[in-house]
Design a protein around this motif. Structure first.
Motif, PDB file in Angstrom:
ATOM      1  N   SER A 141      12.765   3.019  -3.055  1.00  0.00           N
ATOM      2  CA  SER A 141      12.050   1.803  -2.671  1.00  0.00           C
ATOM      3  C   SER A 141      13.006   0.685  -2.265  1.00  0.00           C
ATOM      4  N   LEU A 174       6.832   6.095  -7.424  1.00  0.00           N
ATOM      5  CA  LEU A 174       7.366   5.732  -6.115  1.00  0.00           C
ATOM      6  C   LEU A 174       6.253   5.217  -5.204  1.00  0.00           C
ATOM      7  N   ALA A 177       5.654   1.712  -6.170  1.00  0.00           N
ATOM      8  CA  ALA A 177       6.782   0.846  -5.826  1.00  0.00           C
ATOM      9  C   ALA A 177       6.794   0.481  -4.347  1.00  0.00           C
ATOM     10  N   THR A 178       6.163   1.306  -3.507  1.00  0.00           N
ATOM     11  CA  THR A 178       6.126   1.035  -2.062  1.00  0.00           C
ATOM     12  C   THR A 178       4.689   0.874  -1.582  1.00  0.00           C
ATOM     13  N   SER A 183       2.640   3.286   0.519  1.00  0.00           N
ATOM     14  CA  SER A 183       3.404   4.237  -0.317  1.00  0.00           C
ATOM     15  C   SER A 183       4.368   5.072   0.508  1.00  0.00           C
ATOM     16  N   GLY A 185       7.470   5.218   0.642  1.00  0.00           N
ATOM     17  CA  GLY A 185       8.643   5.772  -0.022  1.00  0.00           C
ATOM     18  C   GLY A 185       8.516   7.252  -0.289  1.00  0.00           C
TER      19      GLY A 185
END
Length: 454
Positions: A141, A174, A177-178, A183, A185
């Motif tokens: 990320s 992940l 986080a993105t 998403s 990532g």
């Protein structure tokens, strides 16, 4: 020898059928960069990568201009970082530091991606490998060009279900986080069974420990060319269809061999392999799904799809192996859903499901690739999908992989957009029945009986 006349024969393919060299990838060993200090490790990695790959992008552009062959990407793969950084990295933060150093180095030399932020844990995980895997949500990320892979199984060793369960949780983290980029990532992370050492394609590329200090690998692609050739064989027998695909794959691979040899000579780095995989893009006309339709299917996912894909994969390999001195990597036909316009259409209409895609992976290259799934999919379900795909690879002695994207905040039917070659597509449903008790047993699924050969 490969003559310029042979290149001339591909002009129509390049101009009208989207033939290109998808990537020139330089593999670089980092084993001699090992240090007990994180900062020194990062400096050693930077110095070696820049010294070997500093001219990679310029050389690729020169070859493209001189021969009139589009070369879409220039990339680097490195030795799996879990091996290189084990002595220096003692925390998740340490691994993130290495990932960011790789990202800066890739940006400096101008490559699209650098692959090899990887761990090979098909039997069990060392503490260093576990730390690298745990670092993936933050590492991917916080970087743009770093790609990661984790090999969780093999025909010889079985499947490490502790690693599979961990990867289910990591992919979910992940994705969160993105979340602001659908998403995205997760598009840079692949989970393998039987990962090859010489794969030039991302996100799963890394420079295997069986490789030399540096090597040039080339990935060619030409689904549009194959589709045009297959359309000329409408109504013909399977014998004639197979011959048509083989002849076309031969021509495509010869072009890749030329580019690989030229890049090797100019960079002073040995030629490794040509990967002759048909790698689609979201562009209309550059689709493996369209090849399958040209073979006689109304839509991808219709009865006969798996058989058609088996024919395509096998004939591409048969034609390609005669055209290059070394064929390797993955080599065959990719079916990345969000990167293939015909696949996107089929999933949008409900004719192509994740279960059918899993069946197709039994006969194609790699596996469940670039599939947007609901953001609330439990980590155990993701792990179960990984386990199913790894089992196919383990039992059938082939490479399989999973690259699914649980799109944060989106459900079935909503569209995810990843941009560029990554494309986008509708979020497709997954089976909602729980497999948590199965996934969380822990331990290892043993290797199949046919693995005991020596």
């Amino acid at each position: 020898m490969i003559s310029i006349d042979e290149v001339g024969q591909t002009n129509d393919m390049i101009d009208r059928e989207r033939l290109d060299v998808r990537t020139i990838t330089m593999g670089i060993s980092l084993l001699d960069c090992v240090s007990g200090d994180v900062d020194m490790l990062c400096r050693n990695i930077h110095r070696k990568v820049v010294s070997l790959a500093g001219d990679l992008v310029r050389t690729g552009e020169e070859i493209s201009q001189e021969y009139g062959i589009p070369i879409v990407n220039k990339r680097i793969t490195v030795t799996p970082i879990s091996l290189v950084a084990a002595g220096a990295c003692h925390t998740v933060s340490d691994y993130v530091t290495v990932a960011r150093a790789l990202d800066r180095t890739a940006q400096e030399v101008g490559v699209n991606f650098i692959g090899g932020f990887s761990a090979l844990v098909s039997k069990s995980m060392t503490p260093a490998e576990r730390l690298l895997i745990q670092s993936l949500p933050e590492a991917l990320s916080r970087t743009e060009r770093v790609c990661a892979s984790v090999n969780v199984g093999s025909t010889r060793t079985g499947i490490d279900m502790d690693a599979v369960a961990l990867m289910g949780r990591v992919i979910r983290s992940l994705a969160q986080a993105t979340a602001e980029t659908d998403s995205s990532g997760c598009t840079k992370l692949v989970v393998f069974c039987n990962a090859p050492d010489d794969n030039p394609f991302m996100a799963g590329g890394f420079h295997g420990v069986t490789e030399g200090d540096a090597v040039i690998n080339v990935g060619v692609s030409g689904p549009g060319v194959v589709r045009t050739a297959v359309e000329t064989a409408r109504g013909m027998s399977f014998d004639q269809l197979c011959e048509t695909i083989k002849r076309t794959a031969f021509k495509i691979t010869r072009m890749g061999q030329l580019v690989a040899q030229e890049a090797s000579r100019r960079l002073g780095v040995p030629f490794g392999i040509v990967d002759l995989s048909l790698a689609p893009t979201p562009a209309v006309g550059d689709s493996v799904g369209e090849v399958l339709r040209a073979m006689g299917l109304e839509e991808v996912g219709a009865p006969g799809t798996t058989a058609a894909l088996a024919i395509l994969n096998d004939q591409v390999k048969k034609g390609g192996v005669m055209a290059s001195s070394y064929v390797g990597g993955l080599s065959g036909a990719f079916i990345p859903v969000s990167e293939d316009q015909a696949m996107i259409e089929a999933t949008s209409q409900g004719g192509l499901t994740i279960e059918k895609l899993e069946a197709m992976t039994c006969v194609c290259s790699v596996g469940l690739d670039m599939i947007p799934i609901p953001g609330d999919t439990p980590s155990e379900t993701i792990a179960g999908i990984i386990a199913d795909e790894a089992a196919i690879g383990m039992v059938n002695q082939k490479t399989t992989a999973v690259r699914v994207i649980p799109v944060a905040g989106k459900g079935v039917g909503e569209r995810a957009e990843f941009g560029g070659l990554m494309g986008g597509g509708p979020v497709i449903p997954v089976n909602t029945r729980s497999c948590a008790d199965f996934v969380n047993r822990g331990g290892r699924i043993p290797a199949p009986i046919h693995s005991f050969k020596n």
